[in-house]
Design an enzyme around this catalytic site. Sequence first.
Site, mmCIF file in Angstrom:
data_model
loop_
_atom_site.group_PDB
_atom_site.id
_atom_site.type_symbol
_atom_site.label_atom_id
_atom_site.label_comp_id
_atom_site.label_asym_id
_atom_site.label_seq_id
_atom_site.Cartn_x
_atom_site.Cartn_y
_atom_site.Cartn_z
ATOM 1 N N GLU A 92 -4.278 -6.112 -14.809
ATOM 2 C CA GLU A 92 -4.730 -7.358 -14.921
ATOM 3 C C GLU A 92 -3.736 -8.127 -16.481
ATOM 4 O O GLU A 92 -3.367 -7.256 -17.250
ATOM 5 C CB GLU A 92 -6.004 -6.767 -16.255
ATOM 6 C CG GLU A 92 -7.122 -8.028 -15.820
ATOM 7 C CD GLU A 92 -7.385 -8.787 -14.762
ATOM 8 O OE1 GLU A 92 -5.893 -9.422 -14.716
ATOM 9 O OE2 GLU A 92 -8.444 -9.477 -15.030
ATOM 10 N N ASP A 93 -4.072 -9.631 -16.506
ATOM 11 C CA ASP A 93 -3.376 -9.994 -17.436
ATOM 12 C C ASP A 93 -4.180 -9.240 -19.000
ATOM 13 O O ASP A 93 -3.790 -9.352 -19.729
ATOM 14 C CB ASP A 93 -3.679 -11.207 -17.361
ATOM 15 C CG ASP A 93 -4.341 -12.035 -16.451
ATOM 16 O OD1 ASP A 93 -5.305 -11.635 -17.006
ATOM 17 O OD2 ASP A 93 -4.369 -13.336 -16.598
ATOM 18 N N ASP A 96 -11.295 -10.893 -21.492
ATOM 19 C CA ASP A 96 -11.927 -11.446 -21.952
ATOM 20 C C ASP A 96 -13.736 -10.652 -22.006
ATOM 21 O O ASP A 96 -14.174 -9.446 -23.034
ATOM 22 C CB ASP A 96 -12.533 -12.657 -21.591
ATOM 23 C CG ASP A 96 -12.638 -13.453 -23.069
ATOM 24 O OD1 ASP A 96 -13.307 -12.913 -23.864
ATOM 25 O OD2 ASP A 96 -12.928 -15.084 -22.296
ATOM 26 N N GLY A 98 -14.940 -9.038 -19.767
ATOM 27 C CA GLY A 98 -14.799 -7.489 -18.997
ATOM 28 C C GLY A 98 -15.634 -8.143 -17.847
ATOM 29 O O GLY A 98 -15.250 -7.308 -16.697
ATOM 30 N N LEU A 99 -15.617 -9.090 -17.237
ATOM 31 C CA LEU A 99 -16.447 -9.248 -16.433
ATOM 32 C C LEU A 99 -16.194 -9.403 -14.499
ATOM 33 O O LEU A 99 -16.242 -8.455 -13.818
ATOM 34 C CB LEU A 99 -17.629 -10.478 -15.969
ATOM 35 C CG LEU A 99 -18.983 -10.363 -16.528
ATOM 36 C CD1 LEU A 99 -18.935 -12.327 -16.863
ATOM 37 C CD2 LEU A 99 -19.319 -9.837 -16.073
ATOM 38 N N THR A 100 -14.447 -9.825 -14.385
ATOM 39 C CA THR A 100 -13.488 -9.946 -14.045
ATOM 40 C C THR A 100 -13.260 -8.542 -13.622
ATOM 41 O O THR A 100 -13.281 -7.608 -12.461
ATOM 42 C CB THR A 100 -12.590 -10.497 -13.868
ATOM 43 O OG1 THR A 100 -12.652 -11.891 -14.462
ATOM 44 C CG2 THR A 100 -11.164 -10.885 -13.061
ATOM 45 N N ASP A 153 -2.288 -19.079 -18.522
ATOM 46 C CA ASP A 153 -1.847 -20.469 -17.809
ATOM 47 C C ASP A 153 -3.185 -21.244 -18.133
ATOM 48 O O ASP A 153 -3.916 -20.194 -18.742
ATOM 49 C CB ASP A 153 -1.741 -20.677 -16.576
ATOM 50 C CG ASP A 153 -3.620 -20.481 -15.191
ATOM 51 O OD1 ASP A 153 -4.036 -19.279 -16.251
ATOM 52 O OD2 ASP A 153 -4.319 -21.137 -15.600
HETATM 53 P P1 XMP Z 1 -13.154 -11.785 -18.626
HETATM 54 O O1 XMP Z 1 -14.215 -12.973 -19.142
HETATM 55 O O2 XMP Z 1 -14.038 -11.871 -16.555
HETATM 56 O O3 XMP Z 1 -12.112 -13.107 -17.895
HETATM 57 O O4 XMP Z 1 -12.702 -10.631 -18.563
HETATM 58 C C1 XMP Z 1 -10.676 -12.203 -17.198
HETATM 59 C C2 XMP Z 1 -9.994 -13.457 -16.452
HETATM 60 O O5 XMP Z 1 -9.819 -14.385 -17.041
HETATM 61 C C3 XMP Z 1 -8.808 -14.849 -17.424
HETATM 62 N N1 XMP Z 1 -8.928 -15.134 -18.699
HETATM 63 C C4 XMP Z 1 -7.523 -16.026 -18.901
HETATM 64 N N2 XMP Z 1 -6.781 -16.755 -18.568
HETATM 65 N N3 XMP Z 1 -6.086 -17.049 -20.779
HETATM 66 C C5 XMP Z 1 -5.633 -17.046 -19.608
HETATM 67 O O6 XMP Z 1 -5.425 -17.458 -19.080
HETATM 68 C C6 XMP Z 1 -7.102 -16.161 -21.669
HETATM 69 O O7 XMP Z 1 -7.609 -16.239 -22.882
HETATM 70 C C7 XMP Z 1 -7.653 -16.000 -20.680
HETATM 71 N N4 XMP Z 1 -8.757 -14.946 -20.971
HETATM 72 C C8 XMP Z 1 -9.455 -14.924 -19.529
HETATM 73 C C9 XMP Z 1 -8.102 -13.923 -16.993
HETATM 74 O O8 XMP Z 1 -7.123 -14.194 -15.706
HETATM 75 C C10 XMP Z 1 -8.015 -12.841 -15.969
HETATM 76 O O9 XMP Z 1 -7.768 -12.056 -15.089
HETATM 77 MG MG MG Z 2 -6.291 -18.130 -15.369
#
Ligand code: XMP
Ligand code: MG
Length: 175
Positions: A92-93, A96, A98-100, A153
């Site tokens: 994963e990239d 944030d 953690g939901l994804t 992005d």
């Molecule tokens: P959650 O909140 O589900 O978010 O943990 C994770 C997903 O959201 C994208 N994400 C970001 N993408 N810059 C980005 O380009 C950010 O600062 C950012 N924060 C969250 C990310 O793709 C991840 O899968």
């Molecule tokens: Mg994105």
Amino acid sequence: MQVVVSRDQIAKRVEELGSAITRDYKGKELVIVGILRGACIFLADLIRAIDLPVTLDFMEVASYQGVKSSGSIRILKDITTEVEGKDLLIVEDIVDTGLTLAFVIEYLGGRQPRSMKVCALALKSGTPMPTPSPIHYLGFRVPDGFLVGYGLDLDQKYRNLRDLCILCEEKELKR
Ligand code: XMP
Ligand code: MG
């Protein structure tokens, strides 16, 4: 835009993560599932730092619109590899809320892999992580705010920046 993690720091950390994964999975074969699209650059570098037989697949999920999480997660592309009984590593990239990640873990866990671990490039500092942490291999803790570059992005732009950069701080997002 400010550099948060430089290309040199990323390159060094990717080598360390690759070595740790190689050591931990010695003698095994790994199925690596990259989460599109953000993880593509990290994944490309990471797999070349892993000295094991690996196969690759991808999942695409969407939750963010612009700089904010929409809260609901949709699968845009599913894996096509049969992962039952296999050792799975999710790449994963950035994490944030953690939901994804929780969604992907639950979903791929349902495919009955023998083992499943997560390697994430970045974790935002303010994110409270459950114990045990769902992230087994972590690149960097990064400031809260919106990050771009090295695959990340803003509305599909800036993925090709070589460094991980912060676009705006958390307080500006809340305005
Ligand atoms: P959650 O909140 O589900 O978010 O943990 C994770 C997903 O959201 C994208 N994400 C970001 N993408 N810059 C980005 O380009 C950010 O600062 C950012 N924060 C969250 C990310 O793709 C991840 O899968
Ligand atoms: Mg994105």
